[in-house]
Structures are given as structure tokens and as C-alpha cells.
Design a protein around this motif. Structure first.
Motif, PDB file in Angstrom:
ATOM      1  N   VAL A   1       0.842  -1.201   0.000  1.00  0.00           N
ATOM      2  CA  VAL A   1       0.000   0.000   0.000  1.00  0.00           C
ATOM      3  C   VAL A   1       0.876   1.249   0.000  1.00  0.00           C
TER       4      VAL A   1
ATOM      5  N   VAL B   1       1.062   4.170  -2.941  1.00  0.00           N
ATOM      6  CA  VAL B   1       0.882   5.590  -2.602  1.00  0.00           C
ATOM      7  C   VAL B   1       2.087   6.400  -3.059  1.00  0.00           C
TER       8      VAL B   1
ATOM      9  N   SER C   1       1.936   9.291  -5.924  1.00  0.00           N
ATOM     10  CA  SER C   1       2.312  10.650  -5.525  1.00  0.00           C
ATOM     11  C   SER C   1       3.591  11.133  -6.191  1.00  0.00           C
TER      12      SER C   1
END
Length: 276
Positions: free
Chosen positions: A228, A232, A236
């Protein structure tokens, strides 16, 4: 004296049944049934019983032997992967440890070093799936998890066949080959986390594995957390995608290595009892 004579004659008779069986035509069903019936009725330690054990007919120790051999292959493959990964980072100084993804190290003149690590992971994962299926007792075995491990192993071979594109952090692939690599890698990562959780949590149903189940389950759920975090970071476009990916890969290999070592060191007696 009469009992001893009867015992010898019984053994000789049973042995002759097997010897006569060998002269029948291959594939003769009547012969197969006769041999199986004789073996089923033979007392432990008899001539035919010893013969059948040497041949490996249904012996639980066969599962132990094959499972442990597969675990040994997985251990060696994982060790090679870790060595190749470290070596690739040492010789490929053009890459950044923090921002560049580990698949980048399989591209370039020295890319074969980490490229071979893909193949080692493929072999190690397939061997681990086989060892889990053969050694873990049925009540503690997640068949789905073992199958997923095998699929993950195949995904490593696909990653090797379709090299990644060298891209800035978070940038999408620019070629079809690079897109296949990315999709396959993500697919393999997700399947691994699911398979690791399924295998680890079910191990609590067996006394031997119950001791190690909490550690394996923790590592499995940690892989979910790290995956996870990796997603992310990639979305990003943070310049630490390489570090996040390597943390996930390290956890994955620790889980696999620990499981393989536990299988390899599992008492053969427990395996044989579980497979009866």
C-alpha cells in the motif's frame, strides 16, 4: 518351529506373488490389483512390505522427501536472489537506490545479473509452492495460497521476458513491453500478499506450525502494508519509490525464506503422520 516355518512360507508366497507379477504384460489390471491386495495384507516388516517401501508406493515419507527437496531448492534460489540483488546494486552505479525501481537494474550491459534474479525468484516460488503442498498437513494447508504462490512464480518469468522502461518516479510506461512488465509486476505483488496471508493464517491448525504462524502472519500482513505504501509513493511521484519497492521485496523474501527453512527442518515423523 512350525510357526517360524509358516511365517517363512507366507513370506515366500507373498514374494512369489510379486515376482510372478513382474512377468505379466505391462498395464495388466488383474496384476495391479493382485499386487496391491498382497501389499495391503502384508504385515509391517515383511519382504513385500519392505519392497513396497523401497519402491515408494504411497509412502508418507515420499512426501517428506520431495517436500524437503523442494524447500531446499527454494532456499538456494532465494539466497541467490538476495546475492544477485545486492551485486546488481554494487555494479550498476548509474541508478539511484532511493528513487529507481529494482527492475531498472535488469536493464543495461550488466542487467543480466538482476535478470537472473528474476529467474531465481521464479524457481524459488514454484519450489516453495510445491513444498507447501507436499509437507503442510491437509488441515493446515491453504490450497488456494499454494496455487497463488505458483502463479506468482510464473509472473517473475514474465517480468524477465518483458523488461521495464527506465522512467522517472511515477511516470507511466512508454512501450508495450514496459506496460506488460508493470501490470505483471503489480499482479504478482497483489497475488503474493493474498497467498501469503492465506497460507500463514491457516497454519494455526497444526501443532508444529502453530508456533511459527504468528511470525509468518505478521510478515504477510506487513507485505500488505508495504505494498500500500509503495502504491501511494508511486501515485504521488515521491522520489522514494525505489526504496519503498525494495522494502516490500525484502519482506516478501524473508517470508518465503522463513517458510522454506521451516519446511526443510520439519521432523519427517510429523510429516508422515500428517499424510496418513
Amino acid at each position: 518351529m512350525e510357526q517360524k516355518t509358516d511365517s517363512v512360507e507366507a513370506r515366500s508366497g507373498a514374494s512369489s506373488e510379486v515376482l510372478r507379477a513382474r512377468w505379466h504384460a505391462p498395464g495388466d489390471r488383474r496384476e495391479s490389483c493382485t499386487v496391491l491386495e498382497n501389499r495391503a495384507n502384508d504385515p509391517p516388516g515383511s519382504i513385500v512390505d519392505s519392497h513396497s517401501r523401497r519402491q515408494g508406493y504411497g509412502s508418507a515419507y515420499d512426501f517428506a522427501g520431495l517436500g524437503k527437496q523442494a524447500a531446499a531448492v527454494s532456499i538456494l534460489a532465494t539466497a541467490y536472489f538476495l546475492a544477485a540483488a545486492v551485486g546488481a546494486h554494487i555494479v550498476n552505479t548509474q541508478y539511484n537506490v532511493f528513487s529507481d525501481y529494482i527492475s531498472d537494474y535488469a536493464v543495461g550491459p550488466l542487467g543480466w545479473i538482476y535478470g537472473s534474479a528474476f529467474l531465481a525468484s521464479c524457481l524459488g516460488c514454484l519450489a516453495l509452492a510445491i513444498s507447501v503442498a507436499l509437507v503442510v498437513p491437509p488441515e493446515a494447508l491453504s490450497k488456494t495460497g499454494a496455487v497463488l504462490l505458483a502463479v506468482v512464480g510464473v509472473s517473475f518469468a514474465i517480468d524477465f521476458a518483458f523488461p521495464t522502461d527506465i522512467l522517472p518516479p511515477g511516470a507511466p510506461p512508454t512501450t508495450t513491453v514496459g506496460a506488460i512488465h508493470l501490470v505483471d509486476a503489480l499482479f504478482g505483488w497483489v497475488l503474493f500478499t493474498i497467498g501469503a496471508i492465506l497460507i500463514s493464517t491457516r497454519l494455526r491448525r497444526d501443532a508444529y506450525w502453530k508456533t511459527w504462524q504468528p511470525i509468518l502472519t505478521t510478515l504477510a500482513w506487513l507485505s500488505v502494508l508495504l505494498l500500500v505504501v509503495l502504491i501511494v509513493v508511486v501515485v504521488s511521484k515521491a522520489p522514494i519509490g525505489g526504496l519503498a519497492e525494495k522494502a516490500f521485496i525484502l519482506d516478501r523474501n524473508i517470508w518465503g525464506l522463513m517458510l522454506a527453512i521451516l519446511i526443510f527442518t520439519a521432523p519427517r515423523k510429523l510429516i508422515s503422520q500428517a499424510r496418513r
